[in-house]
Design an enzyme around this catalytic site. Structure first.
Site, mmCIF file in Angstrom:
data_model
loop_
_atom_site.group_PDB
_atom_site.id
_atom_site.type_symbol
_atom_site.label_atom_id
_atom_site.label_comp_id
_atom_site.label_asym_id
_atom_site.label_seq_id
_atom_site.Cartn_x
_atom_site.Cartn_y
_atom_site.Cartn_z
ATOM 1 N N ASP A 4 -5.564 1.398 -20.726
ATOM 2 C CA ASP A 4 -6.410 0.210 -20.712
ATOM 3 C C ASP A 4 -6.337 -0.375 -19.299
ATOM 4 O O ASP A 4 -5.284 -0.866 -18.878
ATOM 5 C CB ASP A 4 -5.914 -0.809 -21.751
ATOM 6 N N LEU A 5 -7.436 -0.303 -18.587
ATOM 7 C CA LEU A 5 -7.452 -0.708 -17.172
ATOM 8 C C LEU A 5 -7.219 -2.202 -16.984
ATOM 9 O O LEU A 5 -6.927 -2.652 -15.883
ATOM 10 C CB LEU A 5 -8.794 -0.310 -16.530
ATOM 11 N N ASN B 281 -14.907 2.482 -11.025
ATOM 12 C CA ASN B 281 -16.223 2.509 -11.670
ATOM 13 C C ASN B 281 -16.284 1.783 -13.009
ATOM 14 O O ASN B 281 -17.314 1.196 -13.339
ATOM 15 C CB ASN B 281 -16.633 3.989 -11.853
ATOM 16 N N SER C 31 -23.573 -3.466 -8.638
ATOM 17 C CA SER C 31 -24.811 -3.469 -9.435
ATOM 18 C C SER C 31 -25.942 -4.090 -8.628
ATOM 19 O O SER C 31 -25.711 -5.016 -7.831
ATOM 20 C CB SER C 31 -24.611 -4.284 -10.713
ATOM 21 N N TYR D 140 -20.911 -11.589 -14.907
ATOM 22 C CA TYR D 140 -21.036 -10.184 -14.489
ATOM 23 C C TYR D 140 -21.496 -10.114 -13.033
ATOM 24 O O TYR D 140 -20.955 -9.358 -12.225
ATOM 25 C CB TYR D 140 -22.045 -9.482 -15.397
ATOM 26 N N LYS E 57 -19.683 -8.397 -9.727
ATOM 27 C CA LYS E 57 -20.293 -7.323 -8.937
ATOM 28 C C LYS E 57 -20.500 -7.726 -7.475
ATOM 29 O O LYS E 57 -20.467 -6.881 -6.569
ATOM 30 C CB LYS E 57 -21.616 -6.885 -9.593
ATOM 31 N N ILE F 1 -29.424 1.810 -15.673
ATOM 32 C CA ILE F 1 -29.171 3.227 -15.921
ATOM 33 C C ILE F 1 -29.080 3.454 -17.431
ATOM 34 O O ILE F 1 -28.298 2.799 -18.122
ATOM 35 C CB ILE F 1 -27.842 3.674 -15.253
HETATM 36 N N1 LIG Z 1 -25.509 1.384 -16.893
HETATM 37 C C1 LIG Z 1 -26.084 0.514 -16.086
HETATM 38 O O1 LIG Z 1 -27.259 0.146 -16.248
HETATM 39 C C2 LIG Z 1 -25.313 -0.065 -14.926
HETATM 40 C C3 LIG Z 1 -26.040 -0.726 -13.933
HETATM 41 C C4 LIG Z 1 -25.356 -1.253 -12.847
HETATM 42 C C5 LIG Z 1 -23.983 -1.126 -12.770
HETATM 43 N N2 LIG Z 1 -23.309 -0.490 -13.755
HETATM 44 C C6 LIG Z 1 -21.852 -0.381 -13.621
HETATM 45 O O2 LIG Z 1 -21.494 0.977 -13.674
HETATM 46 C C7 LIG Z 1 -20.173 1.106 -14.179
HETATM 47 C C8 LIG Z 1 -20.162 2.118 -15.311
HETATM 48 O O3 LIG Z 1 -21.006 1.619 -16.332
HETATM 49 P P1 LIG Z 1 -21.577 2.542 -17.485
HETATM 50 O O4 LIG Z 1 -22.930 2.029 -17.769
HETATM 51 O O5 LIG Z 1 -21.404 3.957 -17.171
HETATM 52 O O6 LIG Z 1 -20.613 2.094 -18.690
HETATM 53 P P2 LIG Z 1 -20.155 2.903 -19.997
HETATM 54 O O7 LIG Z 1 -19.775 1.873 -20.979
HETATM 55 O O8 LIG Z 1 -21.158 3.915 -20.375
HETATM 56 O O9 LIG Z 1 -18.837 3.654 -19.500
HETATM 57 C C9 LIG Z 1 -17.730 2.887 -19.096
HETATM 58 C C10 LIG Z 1 -16.472 3.710 -19.217
HETATM 59 O O10 LIG Z 1 -15.382 2.835 -18.878
HETATM 60 C C11 LIG Z 1 -14.405 2.882 -19.893
HETATM 61 N N3 LIG Z 1 -13.751 1.574 -20.014
HETATM 62 C C12 LIG Z 1 -14.341 0.380 -20.282
HETATM 63 N N4 LIG Z 1 -13.403 -0.574 -20.383
HETATM 64 C C13 LIG Z 1 -12.210 0.021 -20.168
HETATM 65 C C14 LIG Z 1 -10.867 -0.433 -20.149
HETATM 66 N N5 LIG Z 1 -10.546 -1.724 -20.398
HETATM 67 N N6 LIG Z 1 -9.893 0.440 -19.902
HETATM 68 C C15 LIG Z 1 -10.181 1.749 -19.695
HETATM 69 N N7 LIG Z 1 -11.415 2.253 -19.702
HETATM 70 C C16 LIG Z 1 -12.432 1.395 -19.933
HETATM 71 C C17 LIG Z 1 -15.162 3.230 -21.182
HETATM 72 O O11 LIG Z 1 -14.305 3.804 -22.149
HETATM 73 C C18 LIG Z 1 -16.213 4.186 -20.650
HETATM 74 O O12 LIG Z 1 -15.735 5.516 -20.647
HETATM 75 C C19 LIG Z 1 -19.744 -0.300 -14.592
HETATM 76 O O13 LIG Z 1 -18.977 -0.883 -13.563
HETATM 77 C C20 LIG Z 1 -21.064 -1.028 -14.749
HETATM 78 O O14 LIG Z 1 -20.932 -2.415 -14.586
HETATM 79 C C21 LIG Z 1 -23.938 0.055 -14.841
#
Ligand SMILES: NC(=O)c1ccc[n+]([C@@H]2O[C@H](COP(=O)([O-])OP(=O)(O)OC[C@H]3O[C@@H](n4cnc5c(N)ncnc54)[C@H](O)[C@@H]3O)[C@@H](O)[C@H]2O)c1
Length: 255
Positions: A67-68, A94, A146, A159, A163, A192
């Site tokens: 857990d990060l 990430n 983001s 959020y 970011k 995304i």
């Molecule tokens: N998807 C989008 O539209 C988008 C847009 C801009 C920025 N982002 C950023 O990109 C990054 C990845 O997002 P995503 O959309 O791939 O998310 P996602 O939820 O699909 O994947 C996130 C991963 O992080 C892990 N995670 C989350 N909380 C955790 C914790 N407390 N401890 C350990 N692991 C943990 C999850 O298990 C998962 O595998 C994030 O920082 C998000 O803010 C996403």
């Protein structure tokens, strides 16, 4: 097909949140480069599945369930990695979460918890691994921010603050560690279409409006659209690029 950067072969790449979404695409892409990939994610089982599926590549994948937001266990995990694995050459901070709150109707705990995941773990990972990257002669740190920093949606105040903090951290850290041949950059993705986004937030109308009216390019953004930017920033091909934030959002945000 991703481009192959020969200098990434055998590099040790650590990815937080490498089990799903953007992180999963990155894990698979670095495995394809024949790198050693270390995933830190609370979704341990999914990490193991990806590792198994990547056995077709000449790579090594290490999966740590952590857990990060738990700073103590994160630090302990990073210490184990420092002792047992090769020095980390590429750090990809990430993992993150994007809860919606009406205006500032948010408790202090919710605010702090979000910072713990979206900002503090990025700091802890850098703090614990920097020394070994310096000893290894340099490296590349990439942090996921983001495009919402520019778009600034009203229900994403906390959020957005996390970011924007990442972009500030990237700039200062790049100043601090450039002399050790360590580059620090951010990627700011657009909307995304990850599995979680599709399940949690995406409606057909919002997706259509984003593609047809808000983005310059009417394309659907998936994690695959980001992969090339991370590979480029990790590789020596971008050896003169540091302190930057690259927005990958099909032209949605206007800075
Ligand atoms: N998807 C989008 O539209 C988008 C847009 C801009 C920025 N982002 C950023 O990109 C990054 C990845 O997002 P995503 O959309 O791939 O998310 P996602 O939820 O699909 O994947 C996130 C991963 O992080 C892990 N995670 C989350 N909380 C955790 C914790 N407390 N401890 C350990 N692991 C943990 C999850 O298990 C998962 O595998 C994030 O920082 C998000 O803010 C996403």
């Amino acid at each position: 097909m991703n481009p192959i950067y020969p200098d990434l072969k055998n590099k040790h790449v650590l990815i937080t949140g490498g089990s799903n979404g953007i992180g999963e695409a990155l894990t698979r892409a670095f495995a394809e480069q024949a790198a050693e990939v270390t995933i830190l994610d609370k979704d341990y089982e999914k990490g193991l599945t990806i590792a198994q599926e990547c056995e077709k590549y000449p790579c090594t994948i290490n999966v740590y369930g952590v857990d990060l937001t738990d700073t103590k266990s994160l630090s302990e995990t990073l210490n184990t990695i420092k002792k047992e694995k090769p020095a980390v050459n590429v750090i990809i901070n990430n993992a993150g979460y994007d809860p919606r709150y009406f205006l500032l109707d948010m408790t202090e705990k919710e605010w702090n918890d979000l910072f713990q995941l979206n900002v503090v773990h990025y700091f802890i990972t850098c703090r614990e691994l920097l020394e070994s990257s310096i000893k290894a002669g340099g490296g590349s740190i990439i942090m996921t921010s983001s495009h919402l920093v520019w778009i600034a949606k009203p229900n994403l105040i906390a959020y957005n603050a996390t970011k924007a903090a990442i972009i500030g951290m990237v700039r200062s850290l790049a100043e601090a560690v450039g002399k050790y041949n360590i580059r620090v950059n951010a990627v700011a993705p657009g909307w995304i279409m990850t599995e979680r986004q599709l399940n949690q937030w995406v409606t057909p109308e919002a997706k259509q409006k984003t593609m047809e009216e808000l983005q310059c390019l009417p394309i659907e953004l998936t994690p695959q659209e980001l992969v090339g930017t991370y590979l480029f920033l990790a590789s020596d091909t971008s050896k003169a690029i540091t302190r930057q934030t690259i927005v990958v959002d099909a032209g949605y945000a206007h800075s």
